[in-house]
Scaffold this motif. Structure first.
Motif, PDB file in Angstrom:
ATOM      1  N   TYR A   1       0.852  -1.194   0.000  1.00 59.86           N
ATOM      2  CA  TYR A   1       0.000   0.000   0.000  1.00 59.86           C
ATOM      3  C   TYR A   1       0.882   1.236   0.000  1.00 59.86           C
ATOM      4  O   TYR A   1       1.661   1.444   0.920  1.00 59.86           O
ATOM      5  CB  TYR A   1      -0.956  -0.004   1.199  1.00 59.86           C
ATOM      6  CG  TYR A   1      -2.117  -0.912   0.945  1.00 59.86           C
ATOM      7  CD1 TYR A   1      -3.278  -0.423   0.370  1.00 59.86           C
ATOM      8  CD2 TYR A   1      -2.041  -2.267   1.221  1.00 59.86           C
ATOM      9  CE1 TYR A   1      -4.346  -1.257   0.087  1.00 59.86           C
ATOM     10  CE2 TYR A   1      -3.096  -3.110   0.947  1.00 59.86           C
ATOM     11  CZ  TYR A   1      -4.250  -2.604   0.380  1.00 59.86           C
ATOM     12  OH  TYR A   1      -5.291  -3.430   0.098  1.00 59.86           O
TER      13      TYR A   1
ATOM     14  N   TYR B   1      -5.155   3.288   3.547  1.00 57.25           N
ATOM     15  CA  TYR B   1      -6.390   2.783   2.948  1.00 57.25           C
ATOM     16  C   TYR B   1      -7.259   2.227   4.064  1.00 57.25           C
ATOM     17  O   TYR B   1      -6.764   1.533   4.954  1.00 57.25           O
ATOM     18  CB  TYR B   1      -6.019   1.682   1.956  1.00 57.25           C
ATOM     19  CG  TYR B   1      -7.163   0.995   1.267  1.00 57.25           C
ATOM     20  CD1 TYR B   1      -7.750   1.547   0.142  1.00 57.25           C
ATOM     21  CD2 TYR B   1      -7.632  -0.234   1.714  1.00 57.25           C
ATOM     22  CE1 TYR B   1      -8.774   0.899  -0.524  1.00 57.25           C
ATOM     23  CE2 TYR B   1      -8.653  -0.895   1.064  1.00 57.25           C
ATOM     24  CZ  TYR B   1      -9.223  -0.324  -0.049  1.00 57.25           C
ATOM     25  OH  TYR B   1     -10.234  -0.966  -0.700  1.00 57.25           O
TER      26      TYR B   1
ATOM     27  N   TYR C   1      -9.528   5.667   0.030  1.00 61.31           N
ATOM     28  CA  TYR C   1      -8.109   5.970  -0.084  1.00 61.31           C
ATOM     29  C   TYR C   1      -7.886   7.307   0.608  1.00 61.31           C
ATOM     30  O   TYR C   1      -8.622   8.255   0.370  1.00 61.31           O
ATOM     31  CB  TYR C   1      -7.694   6.119  -1.550  1.00 61.31           C
ATOM     32  CG  TYR C   1      -7.656   4.851  -2.348  1.00 61.31           C
ATOM     33  CD1 TYR C   1      -6.644   3.914  -2.165  1.00 61.31           C
ATOM     34  CD2 TYR C   1      -8.618   4.597  -3.321  1.00 61.31           C
ATOM     35  CE1 TYR C   1      -6.602   2.759  -2.925  1.00 61.31           C
ATOM     36  CE2 TYR C   1      -8.585   3.445  -4.089  1.00 61.31           C
ATOM     37  CZ  TYR C   1      -7.566   2.527  -3.877  1.00 61.31           C
ATOM     38  OH  TYR C   1      -7.510   1.379  -4.635  1.00 61.31           O
TER      39      TYR C   1
ATOM     40  N   LYS D   1     -14.704   3.397  -4.259  1.00 63.55           N
ATOM     41  CA  LYS D   1     -13.682   3.876  -3.318  1.00 63.55           C
ATOM     42  C   LYS D   1     -13.787   5.389  -3.189  1.00 63.55           C
ATOM     43  O   LYS D   1     -13.746   6.110  -4.191  1.00 63.55           O
ATOM     44  CB  LYS D   1     -12.275   3.538  -3.830  1.00 63.55           C
ATOM     45  CG  LYS D   1     -12.066   2.090  -4.235  1.00 63.55           C
ATOM     46  CD  LYS D   1     -12.178   1.148  -3.081  1.00 63.55           C
ATOM     47  CE  LYS D   1     -11.942  -0.297  -3.544  1.00 63.55           C
ATOM     48  NZ  LYS D   1     -12.168  -1.248  -2.488  1.00 63.55           N
TER      49      LYS D   1
ATOM     50  N   ILE E   1     -12.253   9.022  -2.237  1.00 61.35           N
ATOM     51  CA  ILE E   1     -10.948   9.678  -2.193  1.00 61.35           C
ATOM     52  C   ILE E   1     -11.051  10.748  -1.118  1.00 61.35           C
ATOM     53  O   ILE E   1     -11.781  11.728  -1.278  1.00 61.35           O
ATOM     54  CB  ILE E   1     -10.567  10.301  -3.551  1.00 61.35           C
ATOM     55  CG1 ILE E   1     -10.579   9.250  -4.669  1.00 61.35           C
ATOM     56  CG2 ILE E   1      -9.223  11.009  -3.445  1.00 61.35           C
ATOM     57  CD1 ILE E   1      -9.604   8.100  -4.470  1.00 61.35           C
TER      58      ILE E   1
ATOM     59  N   THR F   1      -3.373   5.773  -6.922  1.00 64.55           N
ATOM     60  CA  THR F   1      -4.128   4.560  -6.589  1.00 64.55           C
ATOM     61  C   THR F   1      -3.865   3.420  -7.565  1.00 64.55           C
ATOM     62  O   THR F   1      -4.410   2.332  -7.410  1.00 64.55           O
ATOM     63  CB  THR F   1      -5.645   4.862  -6.559  1.00 64.55           C
ATOM     64  OG1 THR F   1      -6.064   5.325  -7.848  1.00 64.55           O
ATOM     65  CG2 THR F   1      -5.970   5.909  -5.496  1.00 64.55           C
TER      66      THR F   1
ATOM     67  N   GLN G   1      -3.313  -0.494  -6.853  1.00 61.27           N
ATOM     68  CA  GLN G   1      -4.429  -1.419  -6.658  1.00 61.27           C
ATOM     69  C   GLN G   1      -5.481  -1.304  -7.764  1.00 61.27           C
ATOM     70  O   GLN G   1      -6.021  -2.307  -8.220  1.00 61.27           O
ATOM     71  CB  GLN G   1      -5.104  -1.173  -5.300  1.00 61.27           C
ATOM     72  CG  GLN G   1      -6.287  -2.090  -5.029  1.00 61.27           C
ATOM     73  CD  GLN G   1      -6.741  -2.056  -3.601  1.00 61.27           C
ATOM     74  OE1 GLN G   1      -6.507  -3.017  -2.888  1.00 61.27           O
ATOM     75  NE2 GLN G   1      -7.378  -0.984  -3.178  1.00 61.27           N
ATOM     76  N   GLU G   2      -5.742  -0.110  -8.217  1.00 64.07           N
ATOM     77  CA  GLU G   2      -6.816   0.105  -9.199  1.00 64.07           C
ATOM     78  C   GLU G   2      -6.460  -0.404 -10.596  1.00 64.07           C
ATOM     79  O   GLU G   2      -7.345  -0.550 -11.427  1.00 64.07           O
ATOM     80  CB  GLU G   2      -7.210   1.582  -9.243  1.00 64.07           C
ATOM     81  CG  GLU G   2      -7.895   2.059  -7.987  1.00 64.07           C
ATOM     82  CD  GLU G   2      -9.138   1.260  -7.617  1.00 64.07           C
ATOM     83  OE1 GLU G   2      -9.965   0.960  -8.508  1.00 64.07           O
ATOM     84  OE2 GLU G   2      -9.291   0.924  -6.429  1.00 64.07           O
TER      85      GLU G   2
END
Length: 119
Positions: free
Chosen positions: A33, A37, A54, A82, A84, A101, A104-105
């Motif tokens: 990470y 998160y 996030y 998610k 922000i 991001t 992960q995205e």
């Protein structure tokens, strides 16, 4: 608990409980990470879990944080939006959000939602 709509949180202040701190590893997939998160307590998202968030603009691991929701990453191939969240008076462009991001995205297809472009 009733399901919440992520769009209801745009431009609002929220508390984020951080369960994956900056520098930690994903428990199943092992990626790191690159930011804090977590989730919004007492919410229920489309995936049956709390609404995820996030936290951008905080450069050390934290346990929880109050900040403002400036955008939503709406995944189009997954029912897991998610939020922000940033410190007050902080902003990020869509390009910056995507870059921060991406760790992960990159595994999902999504769009960034702000203000009036909610579907």
């Amino acid at each position: 608990m009733a399901r919440v709509e992520s769009a209801d949180y745009l431009n609002k202040e929220v508390e984020v409980i951080i369960d994956r701190k900056l520098g930690s590893r994903h428990p199943k997939y092992g990626f790191m990470y690159l930011l804090n998160y977590g989730y919004i307590p007492d919410t229920l998202s489309g995936d049956g879990e709390e609404l995820d968030a996030y936290l951008l603009g905080v450069f050390e691991p934290v346990e929880k944080f109050w900040g403002k929701v400036i955008a939503i990453i709406k995944r189009t191939n997954d029912d897991d939006d998610k939020l922000i969240v940033v410190p007050n008076d902080t902003t990020y462009s869509d390009e910056q959000i995507r870059a921060l991001t991406e760790f992960q995205e990159r595994f999902f297809t999504s769009m960034i939602i702000r203000g009036n472009n909610i579907d």
